[in-house]
Design a protein around this motif. Structure first.
Motif, PDB file in Angstrom:
ATOM      1  N   UNK A 107       0.838  -1.198   0.000  1.00 57.50           N
ATOM      2  CA  UNK A 107       0.000   0.000   0.000  1.00 57.50           C
ATOM      3  C   UNK A 107       0.874   1.250   0.000  1.00 57.50           C
ATOM      4  N   UNK A 108       1.770   1.350   0.963  1.00 59.78           N
ATOM      5  CA  UNK A 108       2.608   2.548   1.091  1.00 59.78           C
ATOM      6  C   UNK A 108       3.356   2.905  -0.201  1.00 59.78           C
ATOM      7  N   UNK A 109       3.969   1.935  -0.919  1.00 56.31           N
ATOM      8  CA  UNK A 109       4.713   2.309  -2.136  1.00 56.31           C
ATOM      9  C   UNK A 109       3.848   2.919  -3.236  1.00 56.31           C
ATOM     10  N   UNK A 110       2.534   2.720  -3.170  1.00 53.09           N
ATOM     11  CA  UNK A 110       1.643   3.186  -4.231  1.00 53.09           C
ATOM     12  C   UNK A 110       0.866   4.446  -3.846  1.00 53.09           C
ATOM     13  N   UNK A 111       1.051   4.930  -2.624  1.00 58.87           N
ATOM     14  CA  UNK A 111       0.275   6.088  -2.186  1.00 58.87           C
ATOM     15  C   UNK A 111       0.641   7.348  -2.959  1.00 58.87           C
ATOM     16  N   UNK A 112       1.890   7.482  -3.358  1.00 59.30           N
ATOM     17  CA  UNK A 112       2.286   8.660  -4.123  1.00 59.30           C
ATOM     18  C   UNK A 112       1.490   8.781  -5.408  1.00 59.30           C
ATOM     19  N   UNK A 113       1.394   7.688  -6.159  1.00 63.02           N
ATOM     20  CA  UNK A 113       0.635   7.704  -7.410  1.00 63.02           C
ATOM     21  C   UNK A 113      -0.847   7.914  -7.143  1.00 63.02           C
ATOM     22  N   UNK A 114      -1.365   7.246  -6.112  1.00 61.65           N
ATOM     23  CA  UNK A 114      -2.781   7.390  -5.778  1.00 61.65           C
ATOM     24  C   UNK A 114      -3.114   8.843  -5.433  1.00 61.65           C
ATOM     25  N   UNK A 115      -2.276   9.484  -4.624  1.00 60.07           N
ATOM     26  CA  UNK A 115      -2.543  10.866  -4.219  1.00 60.07           C
ATOM     27  C   UNK A 115      -2.352  11.843  -5.373  1.00 60.07           C
ATOM     28  N   UNK A 116      -1.460  11.533  -6.287  1.00 59.60           N
ATOM     29  CA  UNK A 116      -1.295  12.404  -7.452  1.00 59.60           C
ATOM     30  C   UNK A 116      -2.544  12.382  -8.324  1.00 59.60           C
ATOM     31  N   UNK A 117      -3.272  11.264  -8.300  1.00 61.90           N
ATOM     32  CA  UNK A 117      -4.520  11.164  -9.053  1.00 61.90           C
ATOM     33  C   UNK A 117      -5.700  11.778  -8.294  1.00 61.90           C
ATOM     34  N   UNK A 118      -5.524  11.969  -6.980  1.00 61.01           N
ATOM     35  CA  UNK A 118      -6.593  12.511  -6.137  1.00 61.01           C
ATOM     36  C   UNK A 118      -6.017  13.630  -5.269  1.00 61.01           C
ATOM     37  N   UNK A 119      -5.717  14.787  -5.857  1.00 61.89           N
ATOM     38  CA  UNK A 119      -4.981  15.846  -5.156  1.00 61.89           C
ATOM     39  C   UNK A 119      -5.720  16.478  -3.990  1.00 61.89           C
ATOM     40  N   UNK A 120      -7.042  16.323  -3.914  1.00 61.95           N
ATOM     41  CA  UNK A 120      -7.804  16.904  -2.810  1.00 61.95           C
ATOM     42  C   UNK A 120      -7.989  15.924  -1.650  1.00 61.95           C
ATOM     43  N   UNK A 121      -7.295  14.797  -1.724  1.00 63.84           N
ATOM     44  CA  UNK A 121      -7.460  13.741  -0.730  1.00 63.84           C
ATOM     45  C   UNK A 121      -6.160  13.523   0.033  1.00 63.84           C
TER      46      UNK A 121
END
Length: 314
Positions: A107-121
């Motif tokens: 989970x942690x290694x993918x949070x950067x990409x996930x947050x870049x797709x959801x900038x208000x989260x």
């Protein structure tokens, strides 16, 4: 709206743990909060909270009401976001609970990409191998690796979980490969955390039970993993945990005709609600798409995992 406000106050009291703490959060006096709670209880015709001078506790009715109030308030928040922004935009803080090792590795290694797709989260990720009370502790969702029992929670399967028997080359060089499941149980070191004993394995003869025993006693799955790599014994591990070590030869498959017997999966679990908040939906969709029916951690292990279904079908 007065009823909705009273429900919101009730939810804040439960999450804060006391009326005084909730009052500080909402800039209301404890007397006002107490009056609002009493009004809500009078309207419902039941007591929701047991009150003392220092703390509050939910009654059985209060617990059931709280679970539904949390869902209602989340739906209201999403509706307001939809109207104000023109879409169900994921925003705010998403509170997630996950097992320690899985959260760190997948989970942690993918949070950067996930947050870049959801900038208000933003994401609050808590890693814990114990049972998490999603509703009581205020989580939006939890990642669980388990055979799920019936509950009021909703679960979405994110990926299959394959658990296989493995050992290090150092252990094999010293003690050899077990000739059978009986040989392994009687003559080999079987490593397991306290909550993973005994093993229930599916093999050609059906389900067999293996009692584990080792010179190291622990409640930590990560300690078992380190002992496994150090050549202390044989372990039953998920491929998401030891895939790289299998591929590079640091671990080897033992007794490939046997697998964990339970139908365990990787699930996202969240409170039952009619309207799923956008922040929960985008998180689940992202990781379901990332993992899928053939998760990346099983790449290169397909031929080794083939006997799983064959063993279960026999």
């Amino acid at each position: 709206m007065s009823n909705l406000t009273d429900m919101e106050i009730f939810a804040r009291v439960v999450s804060a743990g006391s009326m005084s703490a909730a009052g500080r959060e909402m800039n209301l006096s404890p007397a006002v909060i107490s009056k609002r709670i009493r009004r809500l209880e009078d309207k419902l015709g039941t007591r929701l909270l047991q009150r003392t001078t220092r703390q509050i506790a939910m009654t059985e009715s209060g617990l059931g009401f709280y679970e539904r109030v949390v869902a209602i308030l989340a739906s209201v928040e999403e509706a307001e976001a939809f109207v104000s922004r023109g879409s169900a935009q994921a925003r705010g803080t998403l509170k997630v609970a996950a097992p320690t090792s899985f959260g760190r590795l997948h989970i942690a290694p993918h949070l950067g990409d996930f947050l870049s797709q959801n900038p208000d989260l933003s994401v609050s990720l808590d890693l814990d191998d114990g049972f998490v009370d999603i509703v009581g502790e205020g989580y939006d969702l939890a990642i669980r690796i388990a055979e799920l029992s019936d509950s009021s929670l909703v679960a979405r399967k994110l990926a299959p979980v394959h658990r296989i028997l493995v050992a290090s080359p150092a252990y094999i060089a010293k003690f050899g490969v077990p000739a059978s499941i009986e040989d392994m149980a009687e003559n080999h070191v079987c490593l397991a955390a306290a909550n993973q004993d005994p093993w229930r394995l599916m093999g050609p003869e059906g389900v067999v039970t293996v009692r584990t025993g080792a010179p190291v006693k622990t409640n930590s799955s990560e300690v078992v993993r380190e002992c496994l790599l150090a050549g202390v014994g044989i372990a039953l591990r998920s491929t998401w945990d030891i895939g790289p070590e299998l591929r590079d030869g640091r671990l080897r498959l033992i007794l490939p005709q046997y697998r964990a017997s339970k139908d365990v999966g990787l699930h996202a679990v969240y409170p039952s609600r009619r309207f799923l908040p956008a922040k929960v939906r985008v998180f689940i969709d992202y990781f379901a798409g990332l993992y899928g029916a053939s998760p990346y951690w099983d790449t290169g292990l397909e031929t080794w995992l083939g006997p799983v279904e064959e063993a279960r079908a026999s």
